[in-house]
Design an enzyme around this catalytic site. Structure first.
Site, PDB file in Angstrom:
ATOM      1  N   SER A   1       7.801  11.860  11.130  1.00 34.54           N
ATOM      2  CA  SER A   1       8.191  10.448  11.195  1.00 34.54           C
ATOM      3  C   SER A   1       7.658   9.692   9.983  1.00 34.54           C
ATOM      4  O   SER A   1       8.359   8.879   9.373  1.00 34.54           O
ATOM      5  CB  SER A   1       7.655   9.810  12.482  1.00 34.54           C
ATOM      6  OG  SER A   1       8.242  10.387  13.625  1.00 34.54           O
TER       7      SER A   1
ATOM      8  N   HIS B   1       6.128   2.932  12.322  1.00 35.83           N
ATOM      9  CA  HIS B   1       6.292   4.076  13.224  1.00 35.83           C
ATOM     10  C   HIS B   1       6.340   3.623  14.685  1.00 35.83           C
ATOM     11  O   HIS B   1       7.113   4.155  15.488  1.00 35.83           O
ATOM     12  CB  HIS B   1       5.127   5.050  13.010  1.00 35.83           C
ATOM     13  CG  HIS B   1       5.139   6.234  13.902  1.00 35.83           C
ATOM     14  ND1 HIS B   1       4.195   6.457  14.885  1.00 35.83           N
ATOM     15  CD2 HIS B   1       5.996   7.291  13.973  1.00 35.83           C
ATOM     16  CE1 HIS B   1       4.460   7.593  15.512  1.00 35.83           C
ATOM     17  NE2 HIS B   1       5.542   8.119  14.974  1.00 35.83           N
TER      18      HIS B   1
ATOM     19  N   ARG C   1       2.045   2.905  10.035  1.00 31.76           N
ATOM     20  CA  ARG C   1       1.826   3.125  11.467  1.00 31.76           C
ATOM     21  C   ARG C   1       2.520   2.036  12.290  1.00 31.76           C
ATOM     22  O   ARG C   1       3.012   2.298  13.390  1.00 31.76           O
ATOM     23  CB  ARG C   1       0.334   3.200  11.782  1.00 31.76           C
ATOM     24  CG  ARG C   1       0.029   3.750  13.173  1.00 31.76           C
ATOM     25  CD  ARG C   1      -1.414   4.193  13.290  1.00 31.76           C
ATOM     26  NE  ARG C   1      -1.673   5.408  12.524  1.00 31.76           N
ATOM     27  CZ  ARG C   1      -1.381   6.635  12.942  1.00 31.76           C
ATOM     28  NH1 ARG C   1      -0.818   6.823  14.127  1.00 31.76           N
ATOM     29  NH2 ARG C   1      -1.659   7.686  12.192  1.00 31.76           N
TER      30      ARG C   1
END
Length: 229
Positions: free
Chosen positions: A30, A57, A54
């Protein structure tokens, strides 16, 4: 930072992340996709990009690196890492943010995460004074947040109250993560934070939320675990 905390970076792997190989590979893939789709950016790769990536994500929203990009002001990351080094409290505005913060990292770092928005005394006092529970919860934690990390993902009134407390000089957090989501006062509270001298991480816009706030916090803790003494 006043003292050197940096050490040779520890490469993340399934073991030090307490993840299965399958889960770790999914996350890594990812991140590779995010890196590829974003391309060039202005964030430093050592700390800032790890946090922004992050968040993307967790939300699948590339605006956090573009239109409503995350900002790191007033030595936000060094201040946050130093607070972790000092075994600070982490204060959240709502339970959903607290739930999203990694218990594994909190345990490894011996940090306490506090949210008292559901406390009966907070609820009753908010009704009596005609304030939001988020406002009362922040005001009630002035000692706990002093030198700590305040993480706000939902309630603009909580962010306004924290900034009011800072201006009153009754508390000085080491870092404010202010990313409340919504249509009423969310943007305004973030603009106020962006004009503050307190170390902070925020974005200018309506977007934000629990997943954004907890992702920022988790990334900061992982940075400490894997890059710091």
């Amino acid at each position: 930072m006043k003292k050197k905390l940096f050490k040779k970076e520890i490469t993340e792997n399934p073991d030090n992340r307490s993840m299965s190989i399958k889960s770790f590979d999914i996350e890594k893939n990812s991140f590779d996709i995010i890196d590829s789709e974003i391309g060039k950016h202005t964030y430093n790769k050592e700390f800032e990009w790890n946090i922004v990536r992050r968040v993307i994500h967790a939300t699948a929203d590339f605006d956090f690196a573009r239109k409503e990009k995350l900002m790191f002001n007033n030595d936000a990351i060094p201040s946050g890492l130093q607070a972790i080094e000092n075994k600070c409290n982490i204060i959240t505005d709502v339970e959903m943010v607290k739930v999203g913060i990694s218990q594994n990292s909190l345990t490894k770092l011996n940090l306490k995460c506090i949210c008292n928005i559901s406390d009966s005394n907070i609820i009753n006092e908010a009704k009596r004074l005609n304030k939001t529970r988020a406002e009362m919860a922040m005001r009630n934690l002035e000692q706990e947040m002093n030198g700590g990390i305040v993480v706000i993902g939902n309630a603009p009134t909580a962010l306004h109250e924290v900034l009011r407390m800072i201006n009153e000089k009754i508390t000085i957090p080491s870092l404010v993560v202010g990313v409340p989501v919504g249509f009423v006062s969310a943007l305004e509270s973030k603009i106020e934070l962006s004009q503050s001298s307190i170390p902070h991480i925020t974005n200018i816009g309506r977007k934000g939320g629990s997943s954004v706030a907890s992702s920022i916090t988790n990334a900061l803790m992982l940075s400490y675990l894997h890059k710091m003494k």
